[in-house]
Design an enzyme around this catalytic site. Structure first.
Site, short mmCIF file in Angstrom:
data_model
loop_
_atom_site.label_atom_id
_atom_site.label_comp_id
_atom_site.label_asym_id
_atom_site.label_seq_id
_atom_site.Cartn_x
_atom_site.Cartn_y
_atom_site.Cartn_z
CE LYS A 100 40.25 32.73 11.53
NZ LYS A 100 40.46 31.37 11.74
CB ALA B 57 43.67 28.81 7.05
CG ASP B 58 37.10 30.46 9.55
OD1 ASP B 58 37.58 31.43 10.31
OD2 ASP B 58 36.11 29.81 9.03
CB THR B 59 37.80 24.36 8.39
OG1 THR B 59 39.04 24.98 7.89
CG2 THR B 59 37.15 23.76 7.80
N GLY C 219 38.51 28.59 3.22
CA GLY C 219 38.91 29.23 2.25
C GLY C 219 40.36 29.88 2.79
#
Length: 193
Positions: free
Chosen positions: A52, A69-71, A106
């Site tokens: 991203k 960001a990635d959840t 992350g």
């Protein structure tokens, strides 16, 4: 602020969290396909956040730092993404109720240094325990519409708060961005005034 901050996410929750800690930023949402080679949960979220951030960083020039960001929600080692429909949301919630699961976010920072791009990634993990839920409670929650755009089919900051038994770790990580850690990492890298 010596670097313009760009959030590579359209998530309203991430925007609220960055605003909360007083960082001025603009939004350029990444829209690339989410592909991941990593196996471990912490590596998966870091890899997704990197893709991203890189998508936006490659289009950016000058003194900008891009935050990707990635959840993901993991239950018994398997990722639970955003539910495709109400039936899938109910199945996810049935699995999570009365249990403890993990939420990983992350985060990747990418910035220009001279003619090259620098980057660093990190992750946070929070353990979330959910009270037992009846089928009626699950159905009512699904009908609220809240689960539909959220990993694991719930939003801790919304109606689902009534079912949270305990969390161990960073609450903001579960919302979608561990802003305390993010601020500290940016400070260490010299990206803040």
């Amino acid at each position: 602020m010596k670097h313009q901050i760009i959030l590579a996410s359209a998530s309203p929750r991430r925007k609220e969290l960055l605003t909360q800690i007083g960082l001025p930023f603009t939004v350029q949402a990444a829209c690339g396909e989410e592909k991941c080679e990593a196996r471990l949960p912490q590596k998966q979220v870091e890899e997704l956040s990197f893709h991203k951030a890189m998508e936006i960083a490659e289009k950016t020039e000058g003194a900008a730092v891009v935050i990707g960001a990635d959840t993901l929600v993991f239950f018994r080692g398997k990722p639970l993404g955003k539910p495709r429909d109400e039936k899938e949301a109910a199945l996810m919630l049935k699995a999570l109720q009365g249990q403890t699961h993990q939420v990983y976010t992350g985060v990747t920072l990418i910035w220009h240094q001279g003619k090259s791009l620098r980057q660093m990634s990190f992750h946070e993990r929070t353990d979330v325990s959910v009270w037992p839920m009846t089928d009626e409670e699950i159905e009512e929650y699904v009908k609220s519409g809240e689960p539909m755009d959220k990993a694991g089919a719930y939003g801790i900051q919304g109606l689902f708060a009534r079912f949270i038994r305990r969390i161990e770790g960073d609450y903001n990580n579960v919302v979608g961005l561990p802003v305390g850690r993010l601020y500290q990492e940016m400070k260490l890298e010299g990206l803040l005034d």
